[in-house]
Design an enzyme around this catalytic site. Structure first.
Site, short mmCIF file in Angstrom:
data_model
loop_
_atom_site.label_atom_id
_atom_site.label_comp_id
_atom_site.label_asym_id
_atom_site.label_seq_id
_atom_site.Cartn_x
_atom_site.Cartn_y
_atom_site.Cartn_z
N GLN A 14 -4.75 -5.08 6.78
CA GLN A 14 -5.94 -6.12 6.22
C GLN A 14 -5.63 -7.51 6.92
O GLN A 14 -6.26 -8.43 6.28
CB GLN A 14 -5.30 -6.29 4.67
CG GLN A 14 -5.65 -4.76 3.85
CD GLN A 14 -7.05 -4.25 4.09
OE1 GLN A 14 -7.87 -5.06 4.26
NE2 GLN A 14 -7.17 -2.93 3.74
N LYS A 16 -10.47 -0.69 10.39
CA LYS A 16 -10.51 -1.59 9.60
C LYS A 16 -10.97 -2.94 10.49
O LYS A 16 -11.30 -3.93 9.98
CB LYS A 16 -9.19 -1.95 8.92
CG LYS A 16 -9.07 -0.89 8.05
CD LYS A 16 -7.76 -1.10 6.82
CE LYS A 16 -7.34 0.11 6.37
NZ LYS A 16 -8.32 0.47 5.17
N HIS A 53 0.86 -1.24 0.00
CA HIS A 53 -0.09 -0.01 -0.01
C HIS A 53 0.97 1.08 0.07
O HIS A 53 1.99 1.14 0.47
CB HIS A 53 -0.83 -0.13 1.38
CG HIS A 53 -1.87 0.97 1.53
ND1 HIS A 53 -1.62 2.29 1.85
CD2 HIS A 53 -3.21 0.83 1.14
CE1 HIS A 53 -2.64 3.18 1.75
NE2 HIS A 53 -3.77 2.23 1.19
N CYS A 67 -4.76 2.39 -3.80
CA CYS A 67 -3.68 2.97 -3.11
C CYS A 67 -2.50 1.86 -3.31
O CYS A 67 -1.78 1.70 -2.45
CB CYS A 67 -3.52 3.20 -1.63
SG CYS A 67 -4.71 4.65 -1.25
N ASP A 125 2.69 -4.62 8.26
CA ASP A 125 1.68 -3.91 8.11
C ASP A 125 0.54 -4.73 8.29
O ASP A 125 0.11 -5.68 7.29
CB ASP A 125 1.61 -3.18 6.70
CG ASP A 125 0.37 -2.62 6.29
OD1 ASP A 125 -0.52 -2.56 7.40
OD2 ASP A 125 0.43 -1.73 5.29
#
Ligand code: PLP
Length: 408
Positions: free
Chosen positions: A203, A226, A123, A366, A200
């Protein structure tokens, strides 16, 4: 626990609304998730009954809110199984966390000619945060490529590592393709070369059990919004040994050692406060803890199981639609399907689906470098959550057929 989808959906008030006179089918969970009533109630409760700035007052309201804030840190600690609660820093979200860390690492640990390894799936938050460093000159990024299925070519990782490599920063799950990366393996390889790893998890945390000690990652970041929590709150986890030695990158109230501030010099607070300058989003942090407790109540394993079935079903149904191209066919995927209908522009597909009450994402998500690798300028992305149903996937497929009738 039996997975009672009807009951779960009833927890999310927005799911019962209509859009364009059709029942809302919300398939844009990768962008942000909807909020259960308990989280909405918690925000109202704090502002109605307890609101006061934290760590600053001796009065009842301030003590109450400060305690709730610190308890939220413990909830996050337990959710990701961090060793200490002071390894959990509250930030504004994943972007805020990566930037905070990049700013801090680039003050001393990473020098202008050093390298950070990322992947082709990243991202923008994990690309641009490094490029803005050193007055815009940026950190040199080396990029781990993917195969055509959207899986990392992990065997190429050792080739990218050099004596200048200071960090490997990789997403656990691709927001665009849904690929679940073998982060534990990557961390193991990195540590053989004494290189720290930032994961990261934007997600990932909402789909699977995350155990930062088991992963042995040095840093882990994610966004509250999220994972069914409000916007503007997120987490930067770091191993104590790293956070202890890293310098703060924002100065202000609450991050200073009381009594040490002068015009000449200031000493900083211990962890985690060193990294939380100014008034933090304490309401967001407290409501995020409520969201995490809600997820824990359902059970992340139950969520993962259900979403796996949903993904299999969606994959099977969408694959059977002629003219539909799915991007990202990794063996290990989270609940995300990116697609295009032949030459129909993703934006047109998104607009027509919206008329049918179906919310999907369109565009580059993104991940512009990934789009270049796939030689496309965007996709339609259906990203599912545990409150989505098999029937909603059927409606999505009928919607896609409807788009086809309008273009072919
Ligand atoms: N990283 C990944 C993989 C993402 O999917 C996103 C958002 O979609 C981000 C980082 C940035 O998250 P936020 O906008 O919440 O800071």
């Amino acid at each position: 626990m039996t997975f009672d989808i009807k009951k779960i959906r009833a927890d999310f008030p927005i799911l019962s609304r209509e859009v364009n006179k059709k029942p809302l089918i919300y398939l844009d969970n990768g962008a942000t998730t909807q909020k259960p009533q308990v989280v909405i109630d918690k925000i109202v409760d704090i502002y109605t009954n307890y609101n006061s700035n934290i760590h600053r007052g001796v009065h009842y309201l301030s003590s109450y809110t400060s305690e709730a804030y610190e308890n939220s840190r413990k909830t996050v600690q337990s959710f990701i199984n961090a060793k200490y609660s002071h390894e959990v820093i509250f930030t504004s979200g994943t972007t805020g966390s990566i930037n905070t860390l990049a700013d801090s690492l680039c003050q001393d640990y990473i020098k202008p000619d050093d390298e950070v390894i990322i992947s082709e799936l990243e991202h923008h938050a994990n690309i641009v945060s490094w490029q803005v460093q050193f007055g815009g000159k940026g950190v040199k990024l080396k990029v781990l490529p993917i195969n055509d299925a959207g899986e990392l070519l992990i065997e190429k990782l050792p080739e990218l590592i050099s004596e200048k490599t200071k960090l490997i920063s990789i997403t656990q799950v691709s927001n665009t393709l849904g690929t679940v990366n073998p982060v534990k393996e990557i961390i193991k390889i990195a540590h053989q070369y004494n290189i720290p790893v930032l994961i990261d998890g934007a997600q990932a945390v909402q789909h699977t059990k995350v155990d930062v000690q088991d992963l042995d990652c040095d840093f882990y970041v994610f966004s509250g919004h999220k994972i069914y929590a409000p916007t503007g709150i997120g987490v930067l986890y770091g191993k104590e040994k790293w956070l202890d030695k890293l310098p703060p990158c924002q100065g202000g109230g609450d991050m200073i050692l009381s009594g040490s501030v002068s015009f000449e010099k200031t000493l900083y607070q211990r962890l985690p406060f060193k990294f939380e300058a100014g008034t933090t989003n304490y309401v967001g942090a407290i409501a995020m803890a409520t969201a995490l407790e809600y997820v824990q109540g359902i059970g992340i394993e139950n969520i993962e199981n259900y979403e796996k079935q949903l993904l299999e079903y969606a994959n099977k149904k969408l694959s059977s639609i002629s003219e539909l191209i799915i991007y990202g066919n990794a063996k290990n995927k989270a609940c995300v399907i990116s697609f295009l209908i032949d030459t129909v522009h993703h934006y047109d597909t998104g607009m027509i689906l919206d008329k049918l009450g179906i919310a999907v994402r369109t565009g580059t998500h993104c991940t512009e470098p990934l789009m270049k690798r796939l030689r496309i300028d965007g996709t339609v992305r259906a990203s599912m959550a545990f409150y989505n149903t098999f029937e909603e996937i059927d409606v999505l497929c009928s919607g896609i057929e409807r788009v086809k009738t309008m273009f072919f």
